[in-house]
Scaffold this motif. Structure first.
Motif: not given
Lengths: 89, 201, 1005
Positions: B4, B6-8, B13, B36, B115, B118-119, B176-178
């Motif tokens: 996909x 679009x997914x990052x 980066x 993922x 769901x 993505x967290x 957590x993604x942040x």
């Protein structure tokens, strides 16, 4: 730093927990029945004993559960922990 | 990420794939981002047989009831987060079907299924000094006598909340993604004295 | 370079094959690997190495360990410089450079020494008495005093080294690597328990390094080597040298610093691989304290002259460093142990001109051994005078009277250049005391020894008052076994404890002040605390002036407040105080032992929690896009949020004007990912929200959103946000960015502790969603290109919610607005955030889509009079104060409701939210400006409120402000003033809504 026995996760460092102050303070069933002074007592007044203290802790960075602890405020010995709703030891 | 465009991932980066394999052969630390996988949050009363039974039927194995343990198979695992909380980890794309199945099975049982794929991202940490790196920032006792494959725990690592799952080969760090960029940088810094090698999932 | 005049030809634990150069006070010297700076200086016959703190008297090296009060130096210069280090604790390395502190310009000629002549003007409490008037001058005085005191210099450049921290868990922690500690670690380690052994020095053995003797029939040094080899071979044993355990905290949590960088082969100036120091945070099931003992001096007239040392230190330099501390030595003692020093000195060829024992007729193996060497033992005599200012030349002694209270007879003069005094040994009870236990005064030892344990610890050996080597070994072994057993590890086989020969020692005789010709303080000084220049006279004066608590005396006289923390002076000081108060030492007690045992660097405490690691920077999925777009960032909690996006040549106000007008007239886009998002599910979810929020939720239709205000139980606004009903029993709550974790914690607290009967689950989904707000009259046109759903105001009205496919991604769209414009808050799973954002930017080009930051968001919402929790509120604002009583239900109970009717919440004159318009429309008030109705020529003025938000509004072409003003709601149209520096700004009080007050823009232009 305290070593706090979470009733579920076992002994963990204090930095995983947040403190919740005095335990066993029940929210009045009918706040309107209370005078301002009685309501203020519920809101603001807390015990600060030298010796045995019943207090609440939250395992914030662990299982997120609230529980009660019986702690000696002089020696900091945690004499018991028990789940919410369980009887005071 | 070919599946996909679009997914990052939160570490996209950093160019980790390009950096893979550049570390010394004898590096004490091997870091891998394993992004993922799908993650499902599950809440319910583990002591309630209606709940536990329904979930077991859908998953094909029982939820871990013993605190800080993991059950399941290679491609589907359940991590204990609390007495009424689990994280179910399945391969990419499998969450929707499983959420629907759990939702259906739990229609009449007080529960929550949601769901959280993505967290978090997952950083896999292995190598001879993996435990030493964790000890720099985590207060958990990860000695084999107290923590081993099949154990999981939530705690703090450096200044971030973390979920650690030890497998047979690595520590899987759910972050957590942040916070992911912060933690990755911290791990590279903490591992520097042992040598860090980056690998691909 | 001068020769090492005082170095012996053989012996010692130094490596003569490895000479090291070093510089002290600008002069070049040479020492050997294995030296400390102190031993190398002594080897070079250094004499005075420092000036004292107050009187600037010349001082020499006094001890051989952590107790050193005199030889305090500044190590190196530049970014790696360290102030106030003890020369006895600095391992020598090649190229070392150090200077004395406390002297200006030099040790030999020190201007501050004039203080010595003016000593009568510097009594205890001098600073308190002299510099407190006038009060406002203290700051000036302090600067001058600090300069004169010269407590070393902090580095001015950033520390180039790295420091690390680590956690450790163990069954048994053994503190101290002397005979007791080694025996304990061996005993515990052999059971299979996890053991950490920490020794503050690089060489293990503790006092064994300084003594001559055997263990298990082999030289003690060899035994140490065997013990270490065995320990190092055990898988679960960690042996840490150069590691000081500095603090004993609650629940057997101990702090230790490992000095990793020290290496004789390597200069401290060079960059190193790995950390400079490592802070260990150890949680140990059981602790064995084998911290040894520190000798205390006898207190006699002018006992501070260079050459006066501790008796035990003399043989430490002799035996460990092969340094002859002088040519002619005198020992002055009240106990048997100091005889060992006389014997070792004699056996090494140093002339011992006298051994002065204040006891009468000392008897036993040690005195016999001294006499057998023809050492002149002067028993019943004391030192009454010390001759030599910069260097000890001779002493005078006199006989004690029969009762020991005075001197009598002729003085005799004895030549000497070094003098070792011993008043007995003090167990190092610091860690034991820090653990919360109370040390107990032992009459036989005349010292404090460990009392009953309060945590899982025990002391062994000299730390426990058992000074004999065989006792140290026995106690250490037993303590190690006991600790392991209590930690769950039983001894697998019978292991024998190490043994040593027992030597009988007669008891010491306490004498805290050695009598002299004159009373202390008259003509000569009896020093108690050498570092801080506290004398017997100072303590007696403090007692006369009414300071009776040892804690007060400490602070009044500064006893024990130097870098050495009074390790030699505290016990004599307490004894002198007890004498002055005519009471027992036990009832005077000790001052509180606080961490750290020895100084800890800030670097070690900070570790890597500096710079980028000092606080995590939380980044959204769109962060790197913002960076590419040259956004400036604002910290909101730990989040980095785009503040605004300056273009080339723009001022900040230009950028804001451009961003604001784009939203008002075209379309803007905001990264709103940081908002807290909580998934709430369960049959009682609506009832739960009824209790949490001030307004009612039961009747909210599925697919609709509602704004909610959350109060604390005290009735004050805590948080706000929009919550949508996704399904009958399923809500999506949003919170302010900064309060996300707090609100979830708040919900859990009520559910778990007060209302466990409610069937509700709350879960954070903040991190799951990337949120972008597409906002402005053209936002519908833009969004229509990405989704098939009907976006008309009728089909998708304000304050409603749709689950829809947006650009191929399952999204939640909320039609809510923080700007008053048509607005869609689009939530997609975070990994899709960047893709969608980029697509929106590309498609939006034709509408002039403009990314905007938090500053523009703040301006736009202020134009609409929307509050920001934490800006318009400060924990003292009720909904009523904010003019938001419309959101407060009167038909149900909710958290905080009862408090709203408290008298204080209903009284007139509370601060209320208002708008302000300055008379001069281009004047922008500073946020936080105080407001008054009556302007006076100068403060104080009656302050009636303050400005909470203030901006220039491009849409209105003028400045606007929000403020809280006492009774403001009733003073619409009145003038209020903001007195600022140099001017007063006049404003009119208005309602808080400045733009589109009837909300006509909400569905788009």
């Amino acid at each position: 730093m305290f070593l706090i026995p979470c009733p579920w996760c076992g002994e963990r460092d204090e930095e995983e927990f947040s403190y919740g102050g005095e335990a066993h303070i029940e929210r009045p069933k009918d706040p309107d029945a209370l005078s301002d002074a009685e309501w203020a007592d519920y809101l603001f007044m807390r015990k600060n004993p030298k010796g045995t203290h019943f207090e609440r802790w939250n395992h914030a960075h662990g299982c997120r559960r609230w529980f009660n602890a019986k702690r000696d405020t002089v020696t900091h010995v945690i004499e018991a922990v028990y789940k919410m709703g369980e009887e005071k030891p | 990420m070919a599946h996909n465009p679009l997914r990052q991932s939160p570490l996209a980066h950093l160019g980790l794939i390009a950096r893979a394999g550049q570390g010394a052969d004898d590096a004490g630390i091997i870091l891998t981002e394993a992004p993922f996988t799908d993650h499902i949050g599950l809440r319910g009363d583990g002591a309630d047989t209606a709940f536990a039974g329904a979930v077991e039927k859908v998953l094909g194995f029982a939820l871990p009831i013993s605190p800080n343990t993991v059950t399941g198979k290679a491609k589907k695992t359940a991590l204990w987060l609390g007495p009424d909380e689990w994280l179910i980890v399945v391969p990419f794309g499998a969450a929707d079907k499983l959420i629907a199945a759990l939702g259906k099975a739990l229609t009449d049982v007080h529960s929550a299924v949601f769901d959280v794929s993505d967290s978090r991202t997952v950083i896999s940490l292995s190598g001879a000094n993996a435990r030493h790196v964790l000890a720099k920032g985590c207060g958990l006792d990860l000695h084999p006598r107290t923590f081993g494959p099949g154990s999981c725990a939530q705690s703090t690592l450096a200044l971030a909340h973390i979920l650690i799952h030890q497998t047979d080969t690595a520590y899987r760090l759910y972050i957590h993604r942040s916070f992911a960029e912060y933690l990755w940088a911290w791990l590279e810094d903490a591992g520097a004295e042992f040598g860090v090698s980056i690998s691909t999932p | 370079m001068s020769a090492q005049k005082n170095r012996l030809g053989n012996g010692g634990r130094i490596n003569r094959g490895k000479p090291l150069r070093f510089t002290f006070n600008g002069r070049d010297y040479q020492g050997y690997e294995g030296d400390t700076l102190a031993s190398a200086l002594l080897a070079n016959n250094s004499g005075a190495v420092a000036r004292s703190f107050k009187y600037h008297r010349p001082r020499g090296i006094y001890s051989a360990g952590v107790e050193e009060p005199n030889a305090v130096v500044q190590l190196e210069t530049g970014a790696r410089t360290r102030p106030n280090l003890q020369a006895t604790e600095i391992e020598l390395y090649d190229g070392l450079s150090a200077t004395s502190v406390n002297c200006w310009p030099t040790v030999e000629f020190d201007i501050g020494a004039i203080n010595s002549l003016a000593a009568r003007l510097l009594p205890a409490g001098f600073y308190y008495k002299t510099f407190m008037w006038p009060k406002s001058f203290w700051m000036t005085y302090e600067r001058v005093i600090r300069n004169a005191a010269g407590l070393g210099k902090a580095p001015t450049a950033p520390d180039p080294d790295t420091y690390h921290k680590c956690h450790a868990h163990t069954d048994v922690l053994v503190v101290g690597g002397g005979p007791a500690g080694l025996a304990a670690a061996l005993a515990a380690g052999r059971t299979g328990a996890r053991v950490i052994l920490a020794e503050q020095e690089h060489d293990f053995g503790g006092r064994l390094l300084s003594e001559r003797g055997d263990i298990d029939g082999i030289p003690a040094g060899d035994w140490v080597g065997l013990a270490l080899a065995e320990l190092n071979a055990m898988e679960e044993v960690t042996v840490l040298g150069r590691t000081t355990c500095f603090g004993y905290y609650d629940h057997n949590y101990l702090g230790m610093v490992e000095r990793c960088h020290i290496n004789a082969a390597k200069s401290m100036l060079e960059p190193k691989d790995g950390p400079s120091e490592r802070l260990w945070r150890v949680r140990s099931h059981q602790v064995v304290l084998a911290t040894g003992a520190i000798e205390r001096p006898l207190v006699f007239a002018d006992n501070d002259r260079p050459g006066v040392m501790l008796a035990g230190a003399l043989r430490a330099y002799l035996n460990r460093y092969a340094v002859r501390p002088g040519r002619k030595a005198v020992i002055f003692t009240n106990n048997d142990d100091a005889y060992r020093s006389a014997i070792d000195l004699h056996d090494s060829g140093v002339e011992v001109t006298a051994l002065i024992d204040l006891r009468v007729d000392p008897d036993g193996p040690l005195p016999d051994a001294a006499r057998a060497r023809n050492i002149q033992v002067m028993d019943g005599w004391v030192i009454t005078r010390v001759l030599g200012n910069r260097r000890l030349r001779a002493i005078e002694i006199q006989r004690l009277t029969a009762d020991g209270g005075a001197i009598t007879g002729e003085a005799r003069r004895i030549d000497c250049d070094v003098l070792g005094s011993s008043g007995g040994w003090n167990p190092v009870v610091h860690l034991h005391s820090q653990s919360g236990a109370k040390a107990r005064f032992d009459d036989a030892l005349q010292s404090f020894v460990p009392g009953p344990a309060r945590q899982a610890e025990r002391s062994a050996g000299a730390a426990n008052g058992a000074f004999a080597l065989d006792d140290c070994l026995g106690q250490g072994h037993a303590a190690g076994l006991e600790a392991a057993k209590l930690a769950g590890f039983k001894s697998k086989s019978k292991t024998k404890r190490p043994t040593a020969e027992s030597i009988d020692e007669a008891p010491l005789k306490a004498m805290w002040i050695v009598p002299g010709e004159a009373k202390p303080g008259h003509g000569s000084k009896h020093f108690i605390d050498l570092h801080n220049d506290v004398t017997v006279a100072d303590i007696e004066l403090a007692a006369r002036e009414g300071f009776h608590s040892v804690e007060h005396v400490k602070r009044y006289t500064t006893l024990g407040m130097g870098p050495d923390q009074g390790k030699t002076g505290n016990i004599p000081g307490m004894a002198v105080l007890a004498g002055a108060l005519d009471t027992e030492i036990a009832s005077v007690g000790t001052t509180t032992f606080r961490p750290p045992f020895t100084p800890v660097t800030y670097g070690a405490l900070a570790g890597r929690d500096i710079g980028e690691f000092s606080d995590p920077a939380r980044k959204t999925a769109l962060h790197h896009w913002h960076e590419q777009a040259s956004a400036l960032f604002e910290d909101v909690g730990q989040w980095k949020r785009p503040w605004y996006y300056p273009k080339a040549g723009e001022t900040m106000q230009d950028s804001l004007n451009r961003e604001c007008l784009a939203v008002r007239h075209g379309v803007g886009i905001l990264d709103a990912t940081t908002l807290g998002k909580i998934d709430i599910q369960g049959p009682d979810a609506a009832e739960f929200l009824n209790r949490i929020y001030t307004n009612a939720w039961s009747k909210l239709a599925v697919g609709r959103c509602r704004y909610g205000l959350m109060l604390g139980e005290d009735g004050m606004v805590m948080d706000d946000g929009v919550t949508a009903r996704l399904a009958e029993n399923h809500f999506h709550m949003t919170t302010t960015t900064g309060n996300a974790a707090r609100v979830l914690g708040w919900l859990e607290e009520w559910l778990q502790t007060e209302w466990p009967e409610l069937k509700v689950y709350c879960n954070s989904v903040t991190e799951y969603w990337a949120t972008m707000t597409v906002c402005g009259p053209r936002s519908r046109d833009l969004l229509a290109e990405f989704t098939d759903i009907d976006l008309s105001a009728e089909a998708f009205p304000f304050m409603s919610f749709k689950q829809a496919d947006v650009g191929g991604v399952a999204a939640r769209i909320f039609r809510i607005s923080f700007t008053g414009e048509l607005s869609y808050e689009i939530n997609v799973p975070a990994s899709h955030g960047l893709g969608l954002w980029t697509a929106l930017m590309t498609a939006g080009e034709k509408y002039g889509i403009t990314p905007y930051g938090t500053e523009t968001m703040h301006i736009l919402r202020a134009e609409k009079g929307y509050i920001i929790v934490g800006q318009e509120t400060d924990g003292t604002m009720t909904p009523n104060d904010l003019g938001m009583d419309w959101i407060v239900s009167t038909k149900k109970d909710f958290i905080g409701r009862r408090s709203l009717s408290r008298t204080d919440c209903t009284r007139p004159g509370r601060k209320q939210l208002v708008g302000l318009l300055t008379d001069n429309p281009s004047e922008v008030l500073p946020e936080g400006a105080q407001l008054v109705f009556d302007v006076k020529p100068q403060p104080p003025m009656d302050m009636v409120g303050h400005v909470t938000s203030s901006y220039y509004s491009a849409a209105l072409g003028r400045s606007i402000a929000l403020a809280v003003v006492k009774g403001g709601a009733d003073r619409m149209g009145e003038t209020i003033h903001a007195p600022l520096i140099g001017k007063t700004v006049n404003c009119k009080i208005t309602g808080p809504v400045f733009y589109d007050p009837d909300g006509s823009r909400i569905d788009g232009a």
